[in-house]
Scaffold this active site. Structure first.
Site, mmCIF file in Angstrom:
data_model
loop_
_atom_site.group_PDB
_atom_site.id
_atom_site.type_symbol
_atom_site.label_atom_id
_atom_site.label_comp_id
_atom_site.label_asym_id
_atom_site.label_seq_id
_atom_site.Cartn_x
_atom_site.Cartn_y
_atom_site.Cartn_z
ATOM 1 N N VAL A 254 6.277 -68.812 14.634
ATOM 2 C CA VAL A 254 6.358 -68.452 13.216
ATOM 3 C C VAL A 254 6.699 -66.975 13.056
ATOM 4 O O VAL A 254 7.609 -66.597 12.315
ATOM 5 C CB VAL A 254 5.033 -68.769 12.493
ATOM 6 C CG1 VAL A 254 5.062 -68.234 11.064
ATOM 7 C CG2 VAL A 254 4.776 -70.266 12.493
ATOM 8 N N ASP B 285 2.280 -58.082 19.375
ATOM 9 C CA ASP B 285 1.604 -59.246 19.944
ATOM 10 C C ASP B 285 0.643 -58.768 21.022
ATOM 11 O O ASP B 285 0.944 -57.799 21.745
ATOM 12 C CB ASP B 285 2.620 -60.225 20.543
ATOM 13 C CG ASP B 285 2.042 -61.628 20.720
ATOM 14 O OD1 ASP B 285 2.353 -62.509 19.903
ATOM 15 O OD2 ASP B 285 1.255 -61.832 21.674
ATOM 16 N N THR C 74 -3.798 -70.955 13.900
ATOM 17 C CA THR C 74 -5.153 -71.337 13.490
ATOM 18 C C THR C 74 -5.412 -72.757 13.988
ATOM 19 O O THR C 74 -5.221 -73.724 13.249
ATOM 20 C CB THR C 74 -5.322 -71.265 11.956
ATOM 21 O OG1 THR C 74 -4.152 -71.806 11.320
ATOM 22 C CG2 THR C 74 -5.508 -69.836 11.494
ATOM 23 N N THR D 7 -2.192 -70.795 8.505
ATOM 24 C CA THR D 7 -2.729 -71.900 7.709
ATOM 25 C C THR D 7 -4.250 -71.899 7.773
ATOM 26 O O THR D 7 -4.841 -71.940 8.854
ATOM 27 C CB THR D 7 -2.200 -73.247 8.214
ATOM 28 O OG1 THR D 7 -0.779 -73.223 8.166
ATOM 29 C CG2 THR D 7 -2.725 -74.391 7.360
ATOM 30 N N CYS E 88 0.349 -78.022 13.304
ATOM 31 C CA CYS E 88 0.347 -78.100 11.837
ATOM 32 C C CYS E 88 -0.205 -79.432 11.338
ATOM 33 O O CYS E 88 -1.349 -79.517 10.923
ATOM 34 C CB CYS E 88 1.764 -77.882 11.292
ATOM 35 S SG CYS E 88 2.353 -76.188 11.475
ATOM 36 N N ARG F 265 1.669 -77.300 22.343
ATOM 37 C CA ARG F 265 0.304 -77.180 21.830
ATOM 38 C C ARG F 265 -0.096 -78.430 21.051
ATOM 39 O O ARG F 265 0.639 -78.919 20.210
ATOM 40 C CB ARG F 265 0.194 -75.958 20.913
ATOM 41 C CG ARG F 265 0.215 -74.619 21.621
ATOM 42 C CD ARG F 265 0.191 -73.475 20.624
ATOM 43 N NE ARG F 265 1.398 -73.460 19.790
ATOM 44 C CZ ARG F 265 1.536 -72.685 18.709
ATOM 45 N NH1 ARG F 265 0.544 -71.904 18.329
ATOM 46 N NH2 ARG F 265 2.659 -72.706 18.017
#
Length: 458
Positions: free
Chosen positions: A22, A40, A90, A125, A265, A336
């Site tokens: 993202v 990062d 998240t 999110t 997501c 992931r």
């Protein structure tokens, strides 16, 4: 002069905290319009970017080589920026509760380096309330500054679709929100620099947080409905894809399809919403029901793989199965929260040897996260079944004839010879069949069956 004007004139900088799937596209886009610091915590990732390599494959190596974006793992560089975008993952814990550690950690790092007059916008999110109730206190504690006085915050949920070259940051309407009119207006104008589709100004941060979390929850529920239909139609001996194609001729039929729901997501966001609902004393009915169905689909696919292998008279314990694809979606290296792992684990419970092939996946990430060594397609031979789980371009290009080279009975002449030998046996004997599990429905089932495959799909 306003902060927005200073950014446009390159008198002030933008920072992006978190350079993953993202954050990287956002950072690269803003770098075309302003001075941007890309931060990062992973020094290894930063070194890759500095050498012109894009491990996410979201923007490509050439873009990384030519961007003016300043890559760093030095958190003190954040002090040079006044507009900060937090784009960290998240995830959820093993018990499906929200894992806010990444966003909390990012807030701590940013808070230590926050200066007066800054605006912080979160893109991660979260459930409604996280930005103001959890992140703001951390920023205030670490910085010694007061929100609404010394700095402001906003929330603008990411809508980037990893691996999608059409629906990008620039082409998707961006929701923006702020703790006050100043932060809302500034955030909207800054994002309008790169978002060609325009921005939508939400009336509050909580509204924006809620809007994001229900977008993926809605998709999750719809896919769960398709998965349940697939289970029902499978029992009825009806091809689900054929049913959906027929129903799809009606103008208002929603075109969702059954499948594995993983990633960071759709398979995660509903748990954020239901967690907050539980805190408020409400136990979700529909959302959690959909989650349960989708979470069980990996096991369901594995069970049907074993059933087809038994039907083909295969010895299950010690059998070899090729899994084509381990990432959570096609043409994306991100593995992931992939539900393909559920298929692998379930097959191993039966004593099956699994060989995973994925030319797109991040090899080191798969090994570190799941302890799985990836095979090359050309090194995969003599398998008892093939399970196509991800529609990578490399796999969709394979013809049914190409797949036959993977099996123990690898060519038509061998199959024909076996068929002659078994011609006098029971007509229900499928010992010459090649077991093919097509999770994504890539192949034509009639053609597959005509070519001697024992074919099954969701």
């Amino acid at each position: 002069m306003s902060l927005y004007e200073k950014i446009v004139n390159r008198d002030e900088k933008i920072s992006i905290i978190g350079l993953g799937y993202v954050g990287m596209p956002i950072a690269v886009s803003f770098a075309k319009k302003a001075d941007v610091i890309g931060y990062d915590v992973s020094t290894a990732k930063i070194e890759l970017y500095k050498s012109g390599i894009d491990p996410t494959k979201e923007v490509g190596n050439e873009v990384i080589k030519n961007t003016t974006l300043e890559f760093t793992s030095d958190e003190t560089k954040l002090r040079e920026a006044k507009f900060h975008i937090v784009a960290v993952p998240t995830p959820v814990n093993a018990d499906h509760t929200p894992d806010l550690n990444p966003v909390k950690s990012a807030s701590c790092i940013l808070g230590r380096n926050l200066t007066k007059g800054s605006i912080v916008v979160y893109e991660s999110t979260v459930y409604p309330g996280v930005t103001e109730d959890i992140c703001v206190p951390i920023l205030e504690k670490e910085s010694g500054l007061k929100c609404g006085v010394d700095f402001s915050v906003g929330y603008s949920p990411e809508r980037v679709n990893p691996g999608d070259k059409i629906h990008r940051l620039e082409t998707i309407v961006k929701i923006v929100s702020g703790i006050n009119e100043y932060s809302l207006d500034t955030a909207a104008k800054v994002y309008e620099l790169v978002v060609e589709a325009g921005v939508y100004r939400a009336e509050s941060i909580k509204v924006a947080e809620a809007a994001k979390v229900i977008e993926n929850s809605q998709r999750d529920i719809n896919i769960a409905f398709m998965n349940e239909l697939s289970i029902i139609f499978n029992k009825l001996g009806i091809d689900t894809k054929a049913v959906l194609e027929a129903a799809g001729t009606k103008w208002n039929f929603l075109k969702f399809y059954p499948g594995l729901v993983g990633g960071h997501c759709i398979g995660v966001d509903p748990y954020y919403l239901t967690y907050k609902a539980e805190e408020m004393g409400y136990h979700s009915q529909i959302i959690l029901s959909g989650r349960r169905i989708n979470d069980e689909m990996g096991k369901y696919v594995a069970e049907n793989t074993v059933k087809k292998m038994i039907q083909a008279n295969k010895q299950i314990k010690g059998a070899k199965v090729a899994i084509l694809g381990i990432t959570f979606k096609e043409n994306c290296p991100d593995s992931r929260n992939t539900k393909v792992v559920d298929i692998i684990q379930e097959l191993k419970e039966y004593g099956v040897q699994v060989q995973v092939v994925d030319p797109v996946a991040n090899i080191e990430e798969v090994k570190e996260e799941y302890g799985i060594d990836l095979y090359r397609l050309e090194d995969t031979k003599d398998v008892d079944a093939v399970v196509v789980t991800v529609a990578h371009n490399e796999f969709t290009a394979l013809q049914l004839e190409d797949l036959k080279a993977l099996y123990k009975v690898g060519n038509l002449s061998d199959i024909d010879a076996l068929q002659e030998v078994t011609a006098t046996l029971d007509e229900d004997c499928d010992s010459t069949k090649l077991v093919l599990i097509d999770v994504k429905g890539i192949y034509d089932h009639t053609k597959a069956e005509d070519m001697n495959y024992l074919y099954w799909r969701l």
